[in-house]
Write a protein that holds these residues in place. Structure first.
Motif, PDB file in Angstrom:
ATOM      1  N   GLY A 123       4.286   7.371   4.368  1.00  0.00           N
ATOM      2  CA  GLY A 123       3.939   7.916   3.062  1.00  0.00           C
ATOM      3  C   GLY A 123       2.449   7.846   2.789  1.00  0.00           C
ATOM      4  N   ALA A 124       1.751   7.010   3.559  1.00  0.00           N
ATOM      5  CA  ALA A 124       0.312   6.815   3.352  1.00  0.00           C
ATOM      6  C   ALA A 124      -0.474   7.681   4.334  1.00  0.00           C
ATOM      7  N   PHE A 125      -0.818   8.865   3.890  1.00  0.00           N
ATOM      8  CA  PHE A 125      -1.609   9.786   4.714  1.00  0.00           C
ATOM      9  C   PHE A 125      -2.353  10.735   3.789  1.00  0.00           C
ATOM     10  N   ASP A 126      -3.338  11.412   4.304  1.00  0.00           N
ATOM     11  CA  ASP A 126      -4.131  12.366   3.545  1.00  0.00           C
ATOM     12  C   ASP A 126      -3.294  13.637   3.355  1.00  0.00           C
ATOM     13  N   LYS A 127      -2.581  13.669   2.261  1.00  0.00           N
ATOM     14  CA  LYS A 127      -1.607  14.740   2.029  1.00  0.00           C
ATOM     15  C   LYS A 127      -2.260  16.108   1.897  1.00  0.00           C
ATOM     16  N   THR A 128      -3.426  16.173   1.285  1.00  0.00           N
ATOM     17  CA  THR A 128      -4.104  17.451   1.114  1.00  0.00           C
ATOM     18  C   THR A 128      -4.479  18.059   2.459  1.00  0.00           C
ATOM     19  N   ASN A 129      -5.106  17.263   3.322  1.00  0.00           N
ATOM     20  CA  ASN A 129      -5.521  17.791   4.630  1.00  0.00           C
ATOM     21  C   ASN A 129      -4.331  18.107   5.525  1.00  0.00           C
ATOM     22  N   VAL A 130      -3.297  17.259   5.515  1.00  0.00           N
ATOM     23  CA  VAL A 130      -2.109  17.546   6.320  1.00  0.00           C
ATOM     24  C   VAL A 130      -1.443  18.828   5.824  1.00  0.00           C
ATOM     25  N   HIS A 131      -1.367  19.000   4.522  1.00  0.00           N
ATOM     26  CA  HIS A 131      -0.805  20.217   3.931  1.00  0.00           C
ATOM     27  C   HIS A 131      -1.530  21.454   4.478  1.00  0.00           C
ATOM     28  N   ASP A 132      -2.858  21.378   4.513  1.00  0.00           N
ATOM     29  CA  ASP A 132      -3.654  22.514   4.988  1.00  0.00           C
ATOM     30  C   ASP A 132      -3.514  22.719   6.494  1.00  0.00           C
ATOM     31  N   ILE A 133      -3.566  21.649   7.273  1.00  0.00           N
ATOM     32  CA  ILE A 133      -3.461  21.737   8.734  1.00  0.00           C
ATOM     33  C   ILE A 133      -2.132  22.371   9.151  1.00  0.00           C
ATOM     34  N   TYR A 140       4.911  24.042  -2.201  1.00  0.00           N
ATOM     35  CA  TYR A 140       5.520  22.834  -1.643  1.00  0.00           C
ATOM     36  C   TYR A 140       4.457  21.754  -1.476  1.00  0.00           C
ATOM     37  N   ASP A 141       4.882  20.512  -1.651  1.00  0.00           N
ATOM     38  CA  ASP A 141       4.023  19.358  -1.404  1.00  0.00           C
ATOM     39  C   ASP A 141       4.537  18.611  -0.187  1.00  0.00           C
ATOM     40  N   CYS A 142       3.637  18.259   0.689  1.00  0.00           N
ATOM     41  CA  CYS A 142       3.973  17.444   1.851  1.00  0.00           C
ATOM     42  C   CYS A 142       4.095  16.001   1.362  1.00  0.00           C
ATOM     43  N   GLU A 143       5.301  15.470   1.355  1.00  0.00           N
ATOM     44  CA  GLU A 143       5.564  14.159   0.758  1.00  0.00           C
ATOM     45  C   GLU A 143       5.556  13.018   1.775  1.00  0.00           C
ATOM     46  N   ILE A 144       6.230  13.220   2.906  1.00  0.00           N
ATOM     47  CA  ILE A 144       6.247  12.179   3.936  1.00  0.00           C
ATOM     48  C   ILE A 144       6.122  12.826   5.313  1.00  0.00           C
TER      49      ILE A 144
END
Length: 188
Positions: A123-133, A140-144
């Motif tokens: 759950g602890a990750f850079d959600k914004t950058n992972v979402h974009d990558i 949708y939000d990348c949650e886990i």
């Protein structure tokens, strides 16, 4: 019932160099797809990461072990991830969506163990950058993330002493110990 699968289903954070195929990931998601879903809403969506290039982009964006000051090395990194995403534009009870996501994550991990792999829910990750990558749609939000691969460590359940549940690793960082509360402390 084979409770051994539950003991094998630990949070693995170091992996061998054995790759997972897209078909392996699809089998995991297929089992999540047919698992329980509150109101049968089926709101969870999945983004599959099976290329080395994408794995290498995601890896540095992850915080791996909150209870200990340690992170795996790049050569120990996962060979796949599955991102679980929830809609951000649906007026519904968010708790139900998190319930569904938990059921899906557990289904994915149990399937991975059955296939000889292991993983870790992150759950602890850079959600914004992972979402974009991962090119996840904006609604949708990348949650886990679930990191996946063939484990290159041992993880053992031990009894918690005096309520202490913080996990720890040995000196070589190859064996993780996961304290669990005794059954008699969990039941009213």
């Amino acid at each position: 019932m084979n409770s051994n699968i539950f003991l094998k289903n630990r949070s693995y954070r170091t992996f061998t160099d054995k790759a997972l195929s897209k078909n392996d990931l699809l089998k995991m998601v297929e089992n999540a797809r047919v698992s329980a879903s509150s109101r049968n809403g089926q709101a969870v969506r999945f983004a599959l990461v099976d290329s080395r290039e994408l794995c290498d982009k995601v890896f540095p964006l992850v915080r791996w072990a909150s209870s200990i000051s340690w992170n795996p090395k790049k050569e120990e990194s996962p060979h796949a991830y599955i991102a679980l995403c929830l809609p951000n534009d649906v007026p519904t009870n968010k708790c139900l969506l998190y319930f569904d996501m938990g059921v899906a994550a557990q289904s994915i991990l149990l399937t991975a163990v059955e296939m000889g792999y292991g993983g870790c829910i992150i759950g602890a990750f850079d959600k914004t950058n992972v979402h974009d990558i991962l090119n996840i749609p904006q609604n949708y939000d990348c949650e886990i993330l679930i990191a996946l691969g063939e484990p290159d460590e041992i993880s053992t359940v031990v009894d918690a002493v005096n309520g202490e549940t913080k996990y720890y690793r040995d000196e070589e960082k190859r064996h993780q110990y996961v304290p669990k509360l005794p059954l008699n402390e969990l039941i009213f």
